[in-house]
Scaffold this motif. Sequence first.
Motif, PDB file in Angstrom:
ATOM      1  N   SER A 291       0.817  -1.208   0.000  1.00 49.92           N
ATOM      2  CA  SER A 291       0.000   0.000   0.000  1.00 49.92           C
ATOM      3  C   SER A 291       0.853   1.261   0.000  1.00 49.92           C
ATOM      4  O   SER A 291       2.043   1.236   0.335  1.00 49.92           O
ATOM      5  N   ILE A 292       0.210   2.369  -0.364  1.00 47.61           N
ATOM      6  CA  ILE A 292       0.811   3.696  -0.321  1.00 47.61           C
ATOM      7  C   ILE A 292      -0.048   4.554   0.596  1.00 47.61           C
ATOM      8  O   ILE A 292      -1.255   4.682   0.390  1.00 47.61           O
ATOM      9  N   ILE A 293       0.590   5.145   1.614  1.00 52.96           N
ATOM     10  CA  ILE A 293      -0.112   5.987   2.575  1.00 52.96           C
ATOM     11  C   ILE A 293       0.490   7.384   2.510  1.00 52.96           C
ATOM     12  O   ILE A 293       1.712   7.559   2.590  1.00 52.96           O
ATOM     13  N   GLY A 294      -0.343   8.399   2.389  1.00 54.96           N
ATOM     14  CA  GLY A 294       0.133   9.762   2.268  1.00 54.96           C
ATOM     15  C   GLY A 294       0.628  10.351   3.582  1.00 54.96           C
ATOM     16  O   GLY A 294       0.681   9.679   4.620  1.00 54.96           O
ATOM     17  N   SER A 295       0.982  11.619   3.549  1.00 51.81           N
ATOM     18  CA  SER A 295       1.481  12.326   4.723  1.00 51.81           C
ATOM     19  C   SER A 295       0.327  12.886   5.562  1.00 51.81           C
ATOM     20  O   SER A 295      -0.771  13.093   5.062  1.00 51.81           O
ATOM     21  N   TYR A 296       0.612  13.099   6.845  1.00 56.70           N
ATOM     22  CA  TYR A 296      -0.335  13.733   7.771  1.00 56.70           C
ATOM     23  C   TYR A 296      -1.658  12.971   7.859  1.00 56.70           C
ATOM     24  O   TYR A 296      -2.706  13.568   8.093  1.00 56.70           O
ATOM     25  N   SER A 297      -1.604  11.664   7.688  1.00 59.21           N
ATOM     26  CA  SER A 297      -2.821  10.860   7.779  1.00 59.21           C
ATOM     27  C   SER A 297      -2.849  10.104   9.106  1.00 59.21           C
ATOM     28  O   SER A 297      -1.857  10.050   9.831  1.00 59.21           O
ATOM     29  N   GLU A 298      -4.003   9.510   9.401  1.00 58.60           N
ATOM     30  CA  GLU A 298      -4.165   8.770  10.643  1.00 58.60           C
ATOM     31  C   GLU A 298      -4.920   7.478  10.360  1.00 58.60           C
ATOM     32  O   GLU A 298      -6.030   7.496   9.814  1.00 58.60           O
ATOM     33  N   LEU A 299      -4.314   6.354  10.725  1.00 56.68           N
ATOM     34  CA  LEU A 299      -4.914   5.044  10.520  1.00 56.68           C
ATOM     35  C   LEU A 299      -4.989   4.336  11.861  1.00 56.68           C
ATOM     36  O   LEU A 299      -3.969   4.144  12.532  1.00 56.68           O
ATOM     37  N   LEU A 300      -6.182   3.935  12.258  1.00 60.74           N
ATOM     38  CA  LEU A 300      -6.388   3.308  13.558  1.00 60.74           C
ATOM     39  C   LEU A 300      -7.182   2.024  13.389  1.00 60.74           C
ATOM     40  O   LEU A 300      -8.202   1.996  12.679  1.00 60.74           O
ATOM     41  N   GLN A 301      -6.687   0.953  14.011  1.00 55.80           N
ATOM     42  CA  GLN A 301      -7.431  -0.308  14.088  1.00 55.80           C
ATOM     43  C   GLN A 301      -7.911  -0.774  12.714  1.00 55.80           C
ATOM     44  O   GLN A 301      -9.082  -1.061  12.494  1.00 55.80           O
ATOM     45  N   ALA A 302      -6.965  -0.850  11.781  1.00 55.18           N
ATOM     46  CA  ALA A 302      -7.323  -1.190  10.406  1.00 55.18           C
ATOM     47  C   ALA A 302      -6.452  -2.328   9.887  1.00 55.18           C
ATOM     48  O   ALA A 302      -5.343  -2.558  10.380  1.00 55.18           O
ATOM     49  N   VAL A 303      -6.961  -3.031   8.916  1.00 55.71           N
ATOM     50  CA  VAL A 303      -6.187  -4.014   8.149  1.00 55.71           C
ATOM     51  C   VAL A 303      -6.280  -3.577   6.694  1.00 55.71           C
ATOM     52  O   VAL A 303      -7.362  -3.618   6.092  1.00 55.71           O
ATOM     53  N   LEU A 304      -5.163  -3.149   6.121  1.00 53.12           N
ATOM     54  CA  LEU A 304      -5.152  -2.575   4.784  1.00 53.12           C
ATOM     55  C   LEU A 304      -4.180  -3.330   3.891  1.00 53.12           C
ATOM     56  O   LEU A 304      -3.042  -3.591   4.291  1.00 53.12           O
ATOM     57  N   HIS A 305      -4.624  -3.667   2.704  1.00 52.02           N
ATOM     58  CA  HIS A 305      -3.742  -4.241   1.698  1.00 52.02           C
ATOM     59  C   HIS A 305      -4.204  -3.762   0.331  1.00 52.02           C
ATOM     60  O   HIS A 305      -5.399  -3.535   0.104  1.00 52.02           O
ATOM     61  N   ASP A 306      -3.240  -3.546  -0.579  1.00 47.15           N
ATOM     62  CA  ASP A 306      -3.545  -3.036  -1.923  1.00 47.15           C
ATOM     63  C   ASP A 306      -4.348  -1.744  -1.848  1.00 47.15           C
ATOM     64  O   ASP A 306      -5.346  -1.563  -2.558  1.00 47.15           O
ATOM     65  N   CYS A 307      -3.902  -0.832  -0.991  1.00 48.02           N
ATOM     66  CA  CYS A 307      -4.629   0.417  -0.770  1.00 48.02           C
ATOM     67  C   CYS A 307      -3.765   1.627  -1.113  1.00 48.02           C
ATOM     68  O   CYS A 307      -2.543   1.602  -0.963  1.00 48.02           O
ATOM     69  N   ILE A 308      -4.423   2.681  -1.542  1.00 42.17           N
ATOM     70  CA  ILE A 308      -3.800   3.992  -1.661  1.00 42.17           C
ATOM     71  C   ILE A 308      -4.609   4.939  -0.788  1.00 42.17           C
ATOM     72  O   ILE A 308      -5.812   5.111  -1.002  1.00 42.17           O
ATOM     73  N   VAL A 309      -3.954   5.530   0.207  1.00 35.04           N
ATOM     74  CA  VAL A 309      -4.593   6.473   1.113  1.00 35.04           C
ATOM     75  C   VAL A 309      -3.903   7.815   0.931  1.00 35.04           C
ATOM     76  O   VAL A 309      -2.678   7.919   1.034  1.00 35.04           O
ATOM     77  N   GLY A 310      -4.659   8.845   0.650  1.00 35.98           N
ATOM     78  CA  GLY A 310      -4.092  10.156   0.390  1.00 35.98           C
ATOM     79  C   GLY A 310      -3.567  10.843   1.644  1.00 35.98           C
ATOM     80  O   GLY A 310      -3.598  10.284   2.750  1.00 35.98           O
ATOM     81  N   SER A 311      -3.092  12.071   1.488  1.00 41.31           N
ATOM     82  CA  SER A 311      -2.604  12.866   2.610  1.00 41.31           C
ATOM     83  C   SER A 311      -3.767  13.478   3.371  1.00 41.31           C
ATOM     84  O   SER A 311      -4.863  13.678   2.828  1.00 41.31           O
ATOM     85  N   ASP A 312      -3.531  13.748   4.657  1.00 47.00           N
ATOM     86  CA  ASP A 312      -4.552  14.363   5.522  1.00 47.00           C
ATOM     87  C   ASP A 312      -5.831  13.541   5.570  1.00 47.00           C
ATOM     88  O   ASP A 312      -6.929  14.089   5.718  1.00 47.00           O
ATOM     89  N   ALA A 313      -5.692  12.222   5.442  1.00 46.55           N
ATOM     90  CA  ALA A 313      -6.858  11.339   5.497  1.00 46.55           C
ATOM     91  C   ALA A 313      -6.909  10.649   6.856  1.00 46.55           C
ATOM     92  O   ALA A 313      -5.892  10.508   7.543  1.00 46.55           O
ATOM     93  N   SER A 314      -8.099  10.218   7.229  1.00 46.43           N
ATOM     94  CA  SER A 314      -8.274   9.530   8.500  1.00 46.43           C
ATOM     95  C   SER A 314      -9.139   8.303   8.281  1.00 46.43           C
ATOM     96  O   SER A 314     -10.175   8.376   7.601  1.00 46.43           O
ATOM     97  N   PHE A 315      -8.697   7.179   8.839  1.00 49.64           N
ATOM     98  CA  PHE A 315      -9.471   5.948   8.701  1.00 49.64           C
ATOM     99  C   PHE A 315      -9.403   5.173  10.014  1.00 49.64           C
ATOM    100  O   PHE A 315      -8.325   4.917  10.539  1.00 49.64           O
TER     101      PHE A 315
END
Length: 333
Positions: A291-315
């Motif tokens: 996966s690719i995760i952007g800057s200034y993001s927040e990921l909590l209690q997640a299972v991620l694969h084959d994902c693109i998460v942008g900057s300043d995102a929250s999941f």
Amino acid sequence: MKAVIPVAGIGSRLRPHTHTQPKSLVPVAGNTILGHIIDRLVGAGVKEFVFIIGYLGEKIESYVRRQYPELKATFVVQEPREGIGHALWLAREEFRYDQDGILILLGDTIVDIDLPKMLQTPGTILAVKEVKTPSIFGLVETTAGGHVTKVVEKPKIPKSNFAMVGLYKIAHPDRLAIALERIIAEDIRTHDEFQLTDALMLMIREGEEMVTTPVDNWFDCGRKETLLEANARLLGRPEFLERREYPEFPDTIIVPPVSIGRDCRISNSIIGPNVAIGDRTIVKNTIISDSIIGSYSELLQAVLHDCIVGSDASFRGMNHSLNIGDNTEIDYS
């Protein structure tokens, strides 16, 4: 030698990320697409650049001037956007008199090739790669001796399986400028756009000799699937595989290859393989792979694969308290 880089496209196949960022600034393997391109060209000795910008072009200009202040960079605006041939036509006065030739590299394409060798080889050269689905690419047809006889954009009945990868060394920029002027003046379009391939074909008919050179790897970063593939393959290079030291993150396992930006806060997580994380991102109780995760993001209690998460995102993923009896099956997929 001067490099000309068209980066005006909208990048519709990478939405929603390109709603707020130009395609060439989408992150991949610890850099941006454009950053990888510029680094390779600078490493080959190229110091003069022409960027053809359009959609969110001010962000590209700001990025280049901030990250590469030493470059001699010129920016040409393409508006409206009517194809690569149209983009180069707008910029023709910036390169038509370059006696040493020019290098054209599309702004969503990362290629592995011996660039210094290509730059030092005389003549016009088209970089190619053998493909399995030739009808969706611009193709090159050659003689047995390797000389180009025809270039064609996305033919219905392909007569070659060698695709142009978006890298062109043009020995006579003045001839290219004349060909571009002709396709615009005569409204020569293919698939409703002004194509570079049509200008190259005019040059061939006027006697311009062209040869091909194969690339080792070609990363077309224009879609989610190919961007993630590029991220994994770029992270698989020796400079990432040999790096075994990462900041100490509490109760976290790092599975290389991984790129982690500055000042990230990661805890109780498993990161990797093939993960790129931007600066100042928070990751807690999360598993991330491919996966690719952007800057200034927040990921909590997640299972991620084959994902693109942008900057300043929250999941925030699902958090369950379960009391499951015997002979029970639960499937959240």
